[in-house]
Write a protein that holds these residues in place. Structure first.
Motif, PDB file in Angstrom:
ATOM      1  N   TYR A  75      35.304  44.196  21.375  1.00  0.00           N
ATOM      2  CA  TYR A  75      34.698  43.219  22.287  1.00  0.00           C
ATOM      3  C   TYR A  75      33.315  42.798  21.772  1.00  0.00           C
ATOM      4  O   TYR A  75      32.776  41.809  22.220  1.00  0.00           O
ATOM      5  CB  TYR A  75      34.542  43.813  23.686  1.00  0.00           C
ATOM      6  N   ALA A  76      32.778  43.593  20.862  1.00  0.00           N
ATOM      7  CA  ALA A  76      31.450  43.295  20.331  1.00  0.00           C
ATOM      8  C   ALA A  76      31.515  42.113  19.366  1.00  0.00           C
ATOM      9  O   ALA A  76      32.567  41.804  18.808  1.00  0.00           O
ATOM     10  CB  ALA A  76      30.887  44.517  19.605  1.00  0.00           C
ATOM     11  N   GLY A  77      30.397  41.496  19.169  1.00  0.00           N
ATOM     12  CA  GLY A  77      30.348  40.332  18.291  1.00  0.00           C
ATOM     13  C   GLY A  77      30.014  40.724  16.853  1.00  0.00           C
ATOM     14  O   GLY A  77      30.351  41.819  16.399  1.00  0.00           O
ATOM     15  N   ILE A  78      29.371  39.792  16.181  1.00  0.00           N
ATOM     16  CA  ILE A  78      29.007  39.983  14.776  1.00  0.00           C
ATOM     17  C   ILE A  78      27.619  40.613  14.723  1.00  0.00           C
ATOM     18  O   ILE A  78      26.688  40.135  15.369  1.00  0.00           O
ATOM     19  CB  ILE A  78      29.006  38.624  14.040  1.00  0.00           C
ATOM     20  N   ALA A 103      27.182  30.360  18.910  1.00  0.00           N
ATOM     21  CA  ALA A 103      27.254  30.421  20.366  1.00  0.00           C
ATOM     22  C   ALA A 103      28.264  31.486  20.813  1.00  0.00           C
ATOM     23  O   ALA A 103      28.049  32.211  21.787  1.00  0.00           O
ATOM     24  CB  ALA A 103      27.651  29.042  20.922  1.00  0.00           C
ATOM     25  N   ALA A 104      29.380  31.564  20.096  1.00  0.00           N
ATOM     26  CA  ALA A 104      30.413  32.535  20.470  1.00  0.00           C
ATOM     27  C   ALA A 104      29.947  33.963  20.257  1.00  0.00           C
ATOM     28  O   ALA A 104      30.517  34.900  20.831  1.00  0.00           O
ATOM     29  CB  ALA A 104      31.679  32.275  19.652  1.00  0.00           C
ATOM     30  N   ASN A 105      28.917  34.119  19.452  1.00  0.00           N
ATOM     31  CA  ASN A 105      28.455  35.473  19.132  1.00  0.00           C
ATOM     32  C   ASN A 105      27.515  36.045  20.183  1.00  0.00           C
ATOM     33  O   ASN A 105      26.997  37.146  20.020  1.00  0.00           O
ATOM     34  CB  ASN A 105      27.789  35.481  17.750  1.00  0.00           C
ATOM     35  N   GLU A 106      27.304  35.306  21.222  1.00  0.00           N
ATOM     36  CA  GLU A 106      26.439  35.845  22.274  1.00  0.00           C
ATOM     37  C   GLU A 106      27.255  36.750  23.187  1.00  0.00           C
ATOM     38  O   GLU A 106      28.201  36.316  23.837  1.00  0.00           O
ATOM     39  CB  GLU A 106      25.823  34.697  23.076  1.00  0.00           C
ATOM     40  N   GLY A 107      26.883  37.984  23.220  1.00  0.00           N
ATOM     41  CA  GLY A 107      27.504  38.927  24.148  1.00  0.00           C
ATOM     42  C   GLY A 107      28.888  39.374  23.727  1.00  0.00           C
ATOM     43  O   GLY A 107      29.337  39.159  22.600  1.00  0.00           O
TER      44      GLY A 107
END
Lengths: 353, 353, 353, 353
Positions: free
Chosen positions: B11-14, A24-28
């Motif tokens: 700021y980008a995710g995985i 979930a945290a990986n969205e956006g």
């Protein structure tokens, strides 16, 4: 993929609650360095669990959590009182000394790694000259390396002697969840209400990929800790991925369920081998560890059957259970132990004849 | 979820390649502390990418990677030559000094953060008395904080002066992938073939949750580095989750594709605003960063439109692009800049009337 | 034995007052580690000189005195604001960073090494994020490396901004006696009454073999400093030989007479060469240092005549005067300078013709 | 001035040979920081005494000498093998840990402080994983804290195991002179010819005001040690006053005469009380220390007669003799001990009746 082992609880992977939170945290996008919503949310969840307005920091691993916390509680010319078998003494490669720039660990011989008020008072008052580091902090491990628990009364008694001697009290809670699950008490009762100043709450062994929380119950002690973490390489830029798993396990209560499951697996093994001749349970099984003393040919035979485990602390085989312990595997292990022990005992008796 | 910003590439995710590797690594149990298959595999993938039998270590973040590498290359009474705007000088809260127990950073005024052989020689030979720290290592950032690249010739010239002066050469490659993608050369040519001794290869900005790799091209220099990592709180117990993402991006080549995508986004913005009156591109856009100098009312107006960015190094607005940069968002940003700049320029002219 | 030189005030030997005290202290046995009568007496003499119940520590040298004092006033992740030419920055080989385990020196460009309240405020407030060390202490050198003095008003203004910003104020007084002699004020007015928290009072340059005093005017700040000294190798076992010289010079007032003598020698030289063509006095001569800018052929000729001196800070020749400066040698130096300058100037004019 | 005590050999003052050298060194000016003739002369004298081209450094005290030497022989993540009662473990307030930035002391239970090859091998090979500091150096104290001597054969056997295990060998020679005098061997035989890499040669206990020498027999190990001393606050500006006493005692042979005198005083006391009922000599008297176990009422009575001494290591009274031990006072002490012991024994017997 090989069959599950119980060599260590850090052999386990990421638990579902943590994984789902990471997903979930990986969205956006998210703001970096802990100013993101997940980090605020995880810290709030921590405060809710402890029913206390604590100051919470998320760092990468237990070495750093404990060492940074201890370094913040002493100066380089001071000392840290610990059990002889404390992890910070035996398995951190001098990390507390490094982070504190030279503070000395004063270790106390213990039974199962548990400090006592009397032992603390004795070691803290043995020397009072400037040629020896001044005691500043006591650290207790809950549960201990061998799976023993301090009761709430014991923690309170230790914190009383700490206050009396002007020492801070730190709790190494790499397996804190297992302790809470085992004692069935509230996290608050086990920590700040019992006089603990700082807790290092383990996330990795509890089912995360990386991450431990340092919880300051006394905010006067956390001044500058954010800078300390940054300087010491413990400030994650994408903090959300350290924080979200905490939100995931704390908000759902999964942290406690998993720990209870692990503890139950340990008890299950212990009960299954109780009474088996030639198998001695070395320490009381109170959390998620089981130490069994067996004849060398028995442990060798178990290894021959594919089991992986460490032997230490006097040659006992250690089995550690995590959130993912499979009951069938526990039973299989118990059965193999019993079989080999009986066989080993038999052959051992034959040898003696 | 808010719209994508370009305030920082962390700021980008995985990225998908890293995520999928973590998912795969999460199946079943694994040995801890880096003796698992994923770690071996990731290190092998790194060696393949560099076509060199390097010694590879996976640590948690860039602060630690650079500080540990530098500490291993000098003693406390020695110095580290760096550009004045090097990240280790301006944004690591004294981490290199902490990990090295007091080594001093000798900074050189630079254009865009690039050291020159002449400047290195000058600062390294200014003092030769014991009242000033002895130079031991040079660190270059590739690309620099403002997105400039050292050419292979420039790196070779720097390593030549380093060898001449008996200095080690360290490369801070927090955005190393962007540099390789931009120059279109081989990783080997940019590093060990050009005389780099140790590279800190950034994973976080490249699309991982946590994790950087420290790559020793000269194995004689890596002796004890495993102990150093452990003591400094940089040995992950569940190492597979740091290593697997590296295997994921290196084996697939995704690391380079992502970096190329990020670089292209930067170029796209730069080209879109080229010629817009009142918008000055401060540094050559060679990697994934764009620095734009605009009137204060323009940057304020952009913020009013919801854009998030930092202003520094002389008041320029910085835009950083990551693996996930959405082309439409880049175009939207470019359009907003152009619109506000033209409007701001107009009103600015009116103010003057 | 060669003729006296003025290359540095630490070329001088042990002054009679210190020597006589050492002789007296050498009679019989004495308790070790500072619990002897001479140490009590010296500390009392210090308190009398400052008219304040200060906490006093005697250490071996100035490197340690300043570094220990600064380390006690900050944590490793904090910073120390200093002049760009401060000795701790330019000539201590990273000692403050070592003793503090990584605190960063933030240096300010200055005229003659004097910090200003505005400069302190500016550098202390430039950054307030955890990526940069948090300012904790300001250090001023009285007199500065080039012999300039802070007036009492200037010190008070600096301490006011320190208090406003929550910073401690440290005074590097390697030549503190020269400052007191020059300003003709009381030691109290120059230190605690002006807001100085800790003073490092130089003994070596004042005529001792070894030894500096660290004077804490605020005893709340000295907690644990005795342990800190011990751990850092700065607790003398035969402390009486560090302390007795202090008793010797303080009780007799010799410390101030010697400093006045040294200052007078500097003025004497400065006055003697004033107006000599081709000789420029670079900094105002306020204490015991004279910096003269002369043509290279003039300095070379002076060296040819046997004079020993350093050239630095822009090529000026530095002459430092100690308690033992011989007036005849000062005059001889002045005469040689004048002769060579006139000759050099003459030949220089001839060259130009 | 009170009557001479034998509480410690650092209660003694400055010996005549050192004093006279300081007086001579105090004539005129001298270059600072160890580039003066006295320092060259003292280092040459040291090399002559050891018949070896050693690299010699003069520092302020034993804490620093040992800690700096050990820090130069290991990295922060390594360990130092020492006897359980080694001074660096029991009485240096964490100095080795501080100077080395966290190296761990691994202590071995000993008889009288003497390490054995077997014990070294055992502790050095117990652990070989990165969770525990890697052994790098062994330190032996000659003579030990309780006055025992390693024979040359014992030192050679220890250095053999060190070489076998890749460990450096350091000798804490705070009372090295007493050891040489006692064994009657050459300094070379006791050190580099026996495999010692670095010796800390005590000057303070031997009759100096301040000062110890660090002697590197292997110059490959001393690289950078001058910088290390400077950074750690151990470079004296007026070095001649640390060096001259060494020239004084070494060139004249006084260092050995004094040590022989001190040893003889210890033997004299030991012989005088041998056979006295109720007085037990706890350790063999081989150097300048005598440890006597006596009934509490006897030690109390001795204190009542004005004698000052420490009791430790199991309650034994320690008497230490220095270069200045007065034979009459030794005899007076012996007589008082005998008188009180007989009286105490008598009353003790009466108590039992």
């Amino acid at each position: 993929m090989t069959a599950q082992q119980f060599a260590s609880d850090n052999y386990a992977g990421i638990c579902p609650a943590a994984w789902e939170a990471m997903r979930a945290a990986n969205e956006g996008s998210a703001v970096a360095y802990g100013r993101d919503d997940w980090t605020f949310r995880a810290a709030d969840a921590m405060r809710a669990v402890f029913a206390h307005d604590a100051d919470v920091f998320f760092v990468f691993n237990g070495t750093a959590a404990n060492s940074l916390a201890l370094a913040s509680l002493c100066r380089s010319y001071e000392s840290i009182i610990a059990a002889d078998v404390a992890h910070i003494e035996t398995d951190e490669c001098g990390a507390p000394e490094f982070f504190s720039n030279g503070a000395k660990l004063l270790t106390v011989p213990t039974e199962g790694g548990k400090l006592t008020p009397a032992a603390i008072r004795r070691i803290a008052t043995t020397r009072d000259d400037i040629h020896f580091p001044r005691p500043a902090v006591v650290t207790i491990t809950q549960p201990t390396e061998t799976g023993q628990l301090y009761s709430l009364e014991e923690i309170r008694a230790i914190s009383a002697v700490c206050r009396d001697l002007g020492l801070k009290l730190h709790m190494d809670g790499a397996r804190f969840a297992n302790a809470v699950a085992a004692l069935g008490c509230s996290p608050a009762d086990m920590t700040w209400r019992a006089g603990v100043d700082v807790l290092c709450f383990g996330g990795t062994k509890g089912g995360m990929a990386v991450g431990e929380a340092v919880v300051f119950f006394d905010r006067a002690l956390s001044d500058g800790f954010d800078y300390r973490c940054k300087q010491a390489g413990q400030l994650a830029s994408k903090m959300r991925f350290l924080a979200a798993p905490w939100a995931g396990v704390l908000e759902s209560g999964a942290w406690l369920d998993y720990a209870g499951h692990a503890n139950a697996a340990a008890r299950r093994l212990a009960e299954a081998v109780a009474g088996v001749p030639g198998v001695e349970t070395v320490f009381p099984v109170q959390a998620n560890a089981v130490f069994l003393r067996m004849a060398p040919e028995v442990t060798a035979a178990l290894r021959g059957r594919g089991w992986v485990f460490y032997e230490f602390i006097g040659g006992a085989a250690r089995f550690m259970f995590a959130w993912d312990a499979e009951v069938a595997r526990v039973d299989a292990l118990a059965a193999d132990i019993a079989a080999e022990a009986r066989s080993g005992a038999a052959s051992y008796r034959q040898d003696r004849v």
